[in-house]
Design an enzyme around this catalytic site. Structure first.
Site, short mmCIF file in Angstrom:
data_model
loop_
_atom_site.label_atom_id
_atom_site.label_comp_id
_atom_site.label_asym_id
_atom_site.label_seq_id
_atom_site.Cartn_x
_atom_site.Cartn_y
_atom_site.Cartn_z
N ASP A 209 -16.50 35.89 -22.21
CA ASP A 209 -16.64 36.42 -20.97
C ASP A 209 -15.33 37.96 -22.29
O ASP A 209 -15.09 38.11 -23.17
CB ASP A 209 -15.12 35.86 -20.58
CG ASP A 209 -14.45 35.22 -21.54
OD1 ASP A 209 -14.14 35.28 -22.15
OD2 ASP A 209 -13.00 34.88 -20.40
N TYR B 123 -21.78 33.33 -18.02
CA TYR B 123 -20.68 32.65 -18.37
C TYR B 123 -19.89 30.80 -17.94
O TYR B 123 -19.37 29.91 -18.61
CB TYR B 123 -18.69 33.49 -17.60
CG TYR B 123 -17.85 33.11 -18.52
CD1 TYR B 123 -17.06 32.47 -20.06
CD2 TYR B 123 -17.29 32.57 -16.99
CE1 TYR B 123 -15.96 32.13 -19.55
CE2 TYR B 123 -15.87 32.07 -17.66
CZ TYR B 123 -15.67 31.41 -18.32
OH TYR B 123 -13.98 30.98 -18.81
N GLU C 234 -13.09 26.58 -13.81
CA GLU C 234 -13.13 28.07 -14.13
C GLU C 234 -13.66 28.94 -12.86
O GLU C 234 -13.02 30.05 -13.52
CB GLU C 234 -14.64 27.77 -14.64
CG GLU C 234 -14.71 26.63 -16.08
CD GLU C 234 -14.29 27.64 -17.59
OE1 GLU C 234 -14.36 28.89 -17.19
OE2 GLU C 234 -13.33 27.55 -18.02
#
Length: 203
Positions: free
Chosen positions: A136, A118, A35
């Site tokens: 996002d 997020y 991520e």
């Protein structure tokens, strides 16, 4: 209308079968790494870097034990070097404050350097099955187009409506898969320019 997203998205996700090295795993460290790398970087670029990082630093302990210069050398080419520095700092905190185990509590995850709302939702939903919807730029774009939400989705009423829709659409039985599907849809189909509307499950 929002609830229709859940079933249609799940069917599309199963059919699309995006084969990525971090898919199908529940290791929060590996998911966190992917991520962070995916922020501001194309998926095709991240794959090679992620594989090399996991080989050299398979867990938070090995990353924390490495020198910062060595980590940044491995990061070279990904850009936004603050991400690499934050990864290293966070790994040391995981070792020092969490006995080397990635925290499960979203509030504790959120406190790690470089991790925002997020990234917390992404990690905790995929690794731990937490019912947290990711929002996002990809998700904002999908929901604004599908629901006809005008305005800047990062501010004011548009922001509130996008987040409400993301939470209402979330598949609480499979939040990790749902979140990855929403991000994939925005990344590959509902693109900022020249979206592939004929291939969209919501068309």
């Amino acid at each position: 209308m929002v609830r229709q997203i859940t079933t249609k998205l799940a069917d599309w996700y199963r059919r699309s079968d995006q084969r990525l090295p971090w898919r199908g795993i529940r290791d929060p460290y590996a998911i966190w790494l992917s991520e962070v790398m995916l922020q501001q970087t194309r998926v095709s670029t991240v794959i090679g870097y992620w594989n090399r990082f996991i080989d050299k630093y398979p867990d938070a302990q090995s990353l924390a034990a490495a020198g910062l210069d060595e980590v940044l050398e491995m990061w070279a080419g990904l850009g936004y070097y603050s991400r690499g520095r934050n990864l290293h700092d966070a790994a040391k905190l995981i070792v020092d404050d969490h006995d080397g185990q990635f925290p499960r509590d979203p509030e504790q995850v959120r406190k790690l350097p470089g991790i925002g709302e997020y990234t917390t939702a992404a990690i905790c939903s995929i690794a731990f099955g937490e019912s947290l919807a990711v929002v996002d730029g990809n998700v904002e774009r999908v929901l604004c187009r599908y629901l006809g939400i005008d305005g800047d989705p990062r501010r004011g009423d548009a922001r509130r409506r996008v987040r409400q829709a993301a939470n209402e659409a979330l598949d609480r039985d499979h939040p990790g898969d749902h979140n990855q599907a929403m991000m994939d849809l925005g990344r590959y189909i509902c693109k900022p320019r020249k979206p592939l509307c004929a291939e969209c499950p919501f068309s």
